[in-house]
Design a protein around this motif. Structure first.
Motif, mmCIF file in Angstrom:
data_model
loop_
_atom_site.group_PDB
_atom_site.id
_atom_site.type_symbol
_atom_site.label_atom_id
_atom_site.label_comp_id
_atom_site.label_asym_id
_atom_site.label_seq_id
_atom_site.Cartn_x
_atom_site.Cartn_y
_atom_site.Cartn_z
ATOM 1 N N HIS A 228 -19.605 -22.965 48.883
ATOM 2 C CA HIS A 228 -18.839 -22.188 48.049
ATOM 3 C C HIS A 228 -19.509 -20.721 47.780
ATOM 4 N N ARG A 229 -20.936 -20.499 47.811
ATOM 5 C CA ARG A 229 -21.458 -19.498 47.664
ATOM 6 C C ARG A 229 -21.409 -18.445 49.030
ATOM 7 N N ARG B 130 -18.852 -13.965 51.467
ATOM 8 C CA ARG B 130 -18.213 -13.154 52.737
ATOM 9 C C ARG B 130 -16.935 -12.780 52.181
ATOM 10 N N GLY B 131 -16.436 -13.059 51.005
ATOM 11 C CA GLY B 131 -15.074 -12.321 50.603
ATOM 12 C C GLY B 131 -13.891 -13.070 51.158
ATOM 13 N N TRP B 132 -14.153 -14.343 51.701
ATOM 14 C CA TRP B 132 -12.773 -14.875 52.336
ATOM 15 C C TRP B 132 -11.892 -15.468 51.050
ATOM 16 N N PRO B 133 -10.499 -15.427 51.165
ATOM 17 C CA PRO B 133 -9.675 -16.153 50.198
ATOM 18 C C PRO B 133 -9.857 -17.394 50.008
ATOM 19 N N PHE B 134 -9.770 -18.030 48.822
ATOM 20 C CA PHE B 134 -9.824 -19.122 48.368
ATOM 21 C C PHE B 134 -8.391 -19.902 48.421
ATOM 22 N N ALA B 135 -8.446 -21.112 48.725
ATOM 23 C CA ALA B 135 -7.195 -21.764 48.481
ATOM 24 C C ALA B 135 -6.757 -21.901 47.066
ATOM 25 N N PHE C 164 -12.137 -20.770 59.222
ATOM 26 C CA PHE C 164 -12.851 -19.524 58.958
ATOM 27 C C PHE C 164 -13.626 -19.352 60.397
ATOM 28 N N ALA C 165 -13.977 -20.228 61.064
ATOM 29 C CA ALA C 165 -14.530 -20.303 62.587
ATOM 30 C C ALA C 165 -16.078 -19.503 62.293
ATOM 31 N N ASP C 166 -16.711 -19.891 61.214
ATOM 32 C CA ASP C 166 -18.084 -19.143 60.886
ATOM 33 C C ASP C 166 -18.921 -20.276 61.305
#
Length: 101
Positions: free
Chosen positions: A34-35, A40-45, A67-69
């Protein structure tokens, strides 16, 4: 009869031990995921912004794959795996206790 009870006791001990180790691992990796997700500033579901059960369910459905991170895949995979182990072990322990009563 006595041997069967010993096996039941062992299996119950094993299930509770799995819950006791996989549960904290799930919460730790969920927190890290979650952190990392937030940093990373990715959108949350929808409904997962605050973490909690909905974020755990999202991890356990492998939502992090989009996210492929590499780091998110690490945190997400271990959070997902430990969450499933804890859930299944808790369900098994509950059934075993209910059958004993």
């Amino acid at each position: 009869l006595r041997r069967a009870a010993a096996v039941e006791d062992f299996l119950l001990f094993l299930m509770l031990g799995l819950v006791g180790s996989a549960g904290p691992a799930h919460f730790g990796f969920r927190l890290l995921a979650h952190r990392h997700h937030r940093d990373r500033g990715w959108p949350f579901a929808a409904g997962t912004e605050e973490g909690g059960f909905s974020y755990s369910a999202w991890l356990m459905r492998r939502g992090y794959r989009a996210f492929a991170d590499r780091d998110m895949a690490f945190f997400g995979f271990w959070g997902m795996l430990s969450g499933w182990i804890a859930s299944l072990a808790l369900a098994a322990a509950t059934v075993m206790i209910a059958l004993r009563a």
